[in-house]
Design a protein around this motif. Sequence first.
Motif, PDB file in Angstrom:
ATOM      1  N   UNK A   1       0.845  -1.192   0.000  1.00  0.00           N
ATOM      2  CA  UNK A   1       0.000   0.000   0.000  1.00  0.00           C
ATOM      3  C   UNK A   1       0.883   1.246   0.000  1.00  0.00           C
ATOM      4  N   UNK A   2       0.502   2.225  -0.790  1.00  0.00           N
ATOM      5  CA  UNK A   2       1.281   3.454  -0.887  1.00  0.00           C
ATOM      6  C   UNK A   2       0.969   4.434   0.235  1.00  0.00           C
ATOM      7  N   UNK A   3      -0.236   4.320   0.806  1.00  0.00           N
ATOM      8  CA  UNK A   3      -0.650   5.257   1.843  1.00  0.00           C
ATOM      9  C   UNK A   3      -1.765   4.632   2.665  1.00  0.00           C
ATOM     10  N   UNK A   4      -2.028   5.220   3.817  1.00  0.00           N
ATOM     11  CA  UNK A   4      -3.150   4.848   4.684  1.00  0.00           C
ATOM     12  C   UNK A   4      -3.824   6.137   5.117  1.00  0.00           C
ATOM     13  N   UNK A   5      -5.151   6.122   5.187  1.00  0.00           N
ATOM     14  CA  UNK A   5      -5.890   7.320   5.585  1.00  0.00           C
ATOM     15  C   UNK A   5      -6.699   7.051   6.850  1.00  0.00           C
ATOM     16  N   UNK A   6      -7.298   8.105   7.394  1.00  0.00           N
ATOM     17  CA  UNK A   6      -8.165   7.982   8.556  1.00  0.00           C
ATOM     18  C   UNK A   6      -9.009   9.239   8.689  1.00  0.00           C
ATOM     19  N   UNK A   7     -10.021   9.147   9.517  1.00  0.00           N
ATOM     20  CA  UNK A   7     -10.840  10.300   9.878  1.00  0.00           C
ATOM     21  C   UNK A   7     -10.719  10.513  11.367  1.00  0.00           C
ATOM     22  N   UNK A   8     -10.542  11.758  11.803  1.00  0.00           N
ATOM     23  CA  UNK A   8     -10.406  12.061  13.223  1.00  0.00           C
ATOM     24  C   UNK A   8     -11.014  13.421  13.519  1.00  0.00           C
ATOM     25  N   UNK A   9     -11.637  13.534  14.672  1.00  0.00           N
ATOM     26  CA  UNK A   9     -12.163  14.810  15.141  1.00  0.00           C
ATOM     27  C   UNK A   9     -10.996  15.662  15.633  1.00  0.00           C
TER      28      UNK A   9
END
Length: 356
Positions: free
Chosen positions: A123-131
């Motif tokens: 995988x080239x990148x990993x994402x996420x959502x955060x407050x």
Amino acid sequence: MPFTIRPVNEMDIPFLWEMLYQSIHVPEGEKPPGRDILRYPSIAQYMQNWGRAGDLGFVAVDEQGERVGSITCRLFQAGSRGYGYVDEDTPELGMAVRPENRGCGVGSLLLETLLAEASARGFAAVSLSVDSRNPALRLYERHGFREVTRSGASLVMAVGLSSRQAAPLASCHGPGGEASRVFLRPLVMKDAPALLELMVRNRELFEQVVPVRHELFYTLGKQEDIIRNSEKARMEGSRYAFGIFLRETEELIGEISLFEIMRGALQRAFLGYCLDERHNGKGLMTEAVSQVLDFAFREAGLHRIEAGAKPSNPGSLRVLEKAGFQKEGLARQNVKINGKWEDHVMYAILASDPRG
């Protein structure tokens, strides 16, 4: 070791659902949502049919084998986006730790493990959502995540894996609160030549205060082994070792570590460090000690840090005293150095003690 990180298996799925609920950030003063929120399609899609192509996850367990936290990542399609969606080739990360186990370094261990495995899988990148109000935001930033988009208090962040290096510690201030001239981060394999150069250049100085080192120690292969073993120990929570780098030039100028970590009713560790002779007497080690104490007490959840120095090493004694350590006595014939048992003046600092 206090915690072990292992891959998710089928028996963990109920726990992953519980951690999905725990991962929902509740701003201070607001009421937590009901557990029926897990049935909402936008939430349930993070766990439904777990084990499909691209799914990746790890669980943290304590010394009794109890699960204390988890981390997962999953690919989403454009038609069923997650909250942290970037594109169809970037998996989205989700992580949670039981409230009673937070502040002990579990999140860092989980995050480092998953990012390493995601990189190994291509995988080239990993994402996420955060407050933006979530304290975990600082953890993600330390591991290289950067803002992609923002909607109100909700951030989408991502980290590229190809150029990612070990994250520096959060603290960037010296003991008096001023901006620090050094930063700490775990050493990675590309640091091995610089580490070898540091050890060779300071061989005469360092060998005055450490047990005998054989010639093999002063080879690139041995320094690579040391870095590899340090990474394993950090993942196990048995030792935390960091390089000391000049902030202005990013030059490696020393090492500092927490070792012989004891958990349970003790929650203590020993502190050790070394600094390039060219930078002695400038207060840089005091700044490095201040940063590693921030990590020890705030992230690793330790209660007591001990350290010792030879009575003939006034510079090291001053470093400990300036950092807030208190003298506790003399350990007679404490360490064998160059064939001779040496006394050490012993110091300690508690999480509740005032800092220098």
